[in-house]
Enzyme design. Structure first.
Site, mmCIF file in Angstrom:
data_model
loop_
_atom_site.group_PDB
_atom_site.id
_atom_site.type_symbol
_atom_site.label_atom_id
_atom_site.label_comp_id
_atom_site.label_asym_id
_atom_site.label_seq_id
_atom_site.Cartn_x
_atom_site.Cartn_y
_atom_site.Cartn_z
ATOM 1 N N ASN A 9 0.880 -1.171 0.000
ATOM 2 C CA ASN A 9 0.000 0.000 0.000
ATOM 3 C C ASN A 9 0.915 1.218 0.000
ATOM 4 O O ASN A 9 1.497 1.554 1.030
ATOM 5 C CB ASN A 9 -0.903 -0.022 1.249
ATOM 6 C CG ASN A 9 -1.769 1.212 1.350
ATOM 7 O OD1 ASN A 9 -1.787 2.047 0.434
ATOM 8 N ND2 ASN A 9 -2.491 1.346 2.452
ATOM 9 N N TRP A 10 1.040 1.827 -1.161
ATOM 10 C CA TRP A 10 1.968 2.965 -1.277
ATOM 11 C C TRP A 10 1.423 4.213 -0.598
ATOM 12 O O TRP A 10 2.131 5.191 -0.425
ATOM 13 C CB TRP A 10 2.261 3.262 -2.746
ATOM 14 C CG TRP A 10 3.046 2.184 -3.461
ATOM 15 C CD1 TRP A 10 3.474 0.987 -2.943
ATOM 16 C CD2 TRP A 10 3.511 2.209 -4.826
ATOM 17 N NE1 TRP A 10 4.164 0.278 -3.904
ATOM 18 C CE2 TRP A 10 4.207 1.002 -5.065
ATOM 19 C CE3 TRP A 10 3.401 3.141 -5.861
ATOM 20 C CZ2 TRP A 10 4.788 0.710 -6.302
ATOM 21 C CZ3 TRP A 10 3.967 2.846 -7.086
ATOM 22 C CH2 TRP A 10 4.657 1.645 -7.299
ATOM 23 N N HIS A 96 -9.462 0.959 5.057
ATOM 24 C CA HIS A 96 -8.179 1.194 5.737
ATOM 25 C C HIS A 96 -8.418 2.132 6.915
ATOM 26 O O HIS A 96 -9.215 3.067 6.820
ATOM 27 C CB HIS A 96 -7.161 1.787 4.762
ATOM 28 C CG HIS A 96 -5.770 1.758 5.310
ATOM 29 N ND1 HIS A 96 -5.329 2.666 6.236
ATOM 30 C CD2 HIS A 96 -4.745 0.903 5.103
ATOM 31 C CE1 HIS A 96 -4.076 2.368 6.565
ATOM 32 N NE2 HIS A 96 -3.702 1.303 5.893
ATOM 33 N N GLU A 98 -6.776 4.529 8.004
ATOM 34 C CA GLU A 98 -6.549 5.952 7.705
ATOM 35 C C GLU A 98 -7.785 6.565 7.053
ATOM 36 O O GLU A 98 -8.112 7.732 7.279
ATOM 37 C CB GLU A 98 -5.304 6.100 6.819
ATOM 38 C CG GLU A 98 -4.039 5.832 7.632
ATOM 39 C CD GLU A 98 -2.871 5.292 6.837
ATOM 40 O OE1 GLU A 98 -2.877 5.361 5.599
ATOM 41 O OE2 GLU A 98 -1.932 4.780 7.485
ATOM 42 N N GLU A 168 -5.104 -5.002 10.443
ATOM 43 C CA GLU A 168 -4.079 -3.987 10.672
ATOM 44 C C GLU A 168 -4.361 -3.274 11.991
ATOM 45 O O GLU A 168 -5.209 -2.375 12.038
ATOM 46 C CB GLU A 168 -4.091 -2.962 9.528
ATOM 47 C CG GLU A 168 -3.835 -3.562 8.166
ATOM 48 C CD GLU A 168 -3.274 -2.521 7.200
ATOM 49 O OE1 GLU A 168 -2.175 -2.744 6.686
ATOM 50 O OE2 GLU A 168 -3.930 -1.484 6.978
ATOM 51 N N GLY A 174 2.761 2.245 10.800
ATOM 52 C CA GLY A 174 3.707 3.341 10.666
ATOM 53 C C GLY A 174 4.395 3.731 11.965
ATOM 54 O O GLY A 174 5.026 4.772 12.055
ATOM 55 N N GLY A 234 2.966 -1.134 4.219
ATOM 56 C CA GLY A 234 3.002 0.297 3.940
ATOM 57 C C GLY A 234 4.421 0.748 3.626
ATOM 58 O O GLY A 234 4.917 0.584 2.513
ATOM 59 N N GLY A 235 5.091 1.297 4.630
ATOM 60 C CA GLY A 235 6.418 1.895 4.435
ATOM 61 C C GLY A 235 7.397 1.014 3.681
ATOM 62 O O GLY A 235 8.078 1.479 2.753
HETATM 63 P P1 13P Z 1 3.182 0.311 7.651
HETATM 64 O O1 13P Z 1 3.704 -0.969 7.036
HETATM 65 O O2 13P Z 1 3.900 1.523 7.160
HETATM 66 O O3 13P Z 1 3.087 0.223 9.130
HETATM 67 O O4 13P Z 1 1.670 0.473 7.107
HETATM 68 C C1 13P Z 1 0.799 -0.589 7.154
HETATM 69 C C2 13P Z 1 -0.411 -0.219 6.402
HETATM 70 O O5 13P Z 1 -1.163 0.647 6.815
HETATM 71 C C3 13P Z 1 -0.674 -0.901 5.136
HETATM 72 O O6 13P Z 1 -1.957 -0.639 4.673
#
Ligand code: 13P
Length: 250
Positions: A9-10, A96, A98, A168, A174, A234-235
């Site tokens: 997930n960019w 998600h 976020e 998640e 993050g 993510g990262g």
């Molecule tokens: P991170 O791997 O940066 O913690 O993010 C996870 C994420 O939210 C993937 O959707």
């Protein structure tokens, strides 16, 4: 044997040109991972056209990170599921944390979105997970159950077969804090049990991905657990070596 999936997930990172470089690098290194491991990259809308051909040639599936809750019409700034499907997008990340937290995504809109994803022959990567205070209050099982019941339980059996779930925990996204492999397994097992209450044996086949500070250094232990079928990254998905390094953990 369930599908093994590593999905990136960019988020809102990279320019389209940087995204092309990134996917080329992932494609170049992909062979280091087992062929049976499915790679998906969740790119920003603006990158879909530029990366889709490279992705297709290299057996990498493309996901969008969201879609509109309406099919078409006067909804300025929105992107429909039909538009995404017409560009070869195969998956849409929905729910998600976020989007739930910053954009007021609710189960109501997620029900509308998930229907449109299926109507357009794509599959959802449906995200669930608790916040830190919910984990501390030991409410994580209840939170995940409610998130599943409010949306996933409305699917038909045929739709359910295509579903990918991503657990998640918000406190691990993050933050550098990863759920331990045991914590991940405990809740993944629970999630599968809840899915089975509604969909029976079909839940045995549902890929349940872990997301939250997943890295090459911790992926192997997490993925070794019986109910963890891969990761939503993510990262680490922004660095080709790390993303492929996670896929190599299988
Ligand atoms: P991170 O791997 O940066 O913690 O993010 C996870 C994420 O939210 C993937 O959707």
């Amino acid at each position: 044997m369930r599908r093994q999936i590593v999905a990136g997930n960019w988020k809102m990172n990279t320019t389209p040109a940087q995204g092309v470089e990134l996917i080329k690098n992932v494609a170049a290194q992909k062979k280091q991972a087992k062929e049976s491991v499915e790679l998906i990259t969740g790119v920003p809308y603006t990158h879909i056209c530029c990366v889709s051909e490279i992705a297709k040639e290299n057996g990498i599936a493309i996901a969008a990170q969201n879609c509109a809750d309406k099919a078409s019409g006067a909804f300025t700034g929105e992107i429909s599921a039909e538009m995404l499907a017409s560009l070869g997008v195969q998956y849409v990340i929905l729910g998600h944390s976020e989007r739930r937290e910053y954009y007021g995504e609710t189960s109501k809109t997620l029900n509308d979105k998930i229907k449109l994803v299926y109507d357009n022959n794509m599959a959802p990567i449906f995200c669930i997970g608790e916040k830190l205070e919910e984990r501390e209050a030991e409410k994580h099982f209840d939170v995940c159950r409610a998130q599943i019941e409010e949306v996933v339980f409305n699917l038909t059996a045929a739709q359910f077969e295509k579903l990918i779930v991503a657990y998640e925990p918000v406190w691990a996204i993050g933050t550098g804090k990863t759920a331990s492999a045991e914590q991940a397994e405990e809740i993944h097992e629970f999630i599968r049990k809840v899915l089975a209450e509604k969909f029976g044996a079909a839940a045995e086949k549902t890929p349940i991905l872990y997301g939250g500070s997943c890295k090459p250094s911790n992926a192997e232990e997490i993925f070794s657990k019986a109910n963890v079928d891969g990761g939503l990254i993510g990262g680490a998905a922004l660095v080709a070596e790390d993303f492929v390094g996670i896929a190599k953990a299988f």
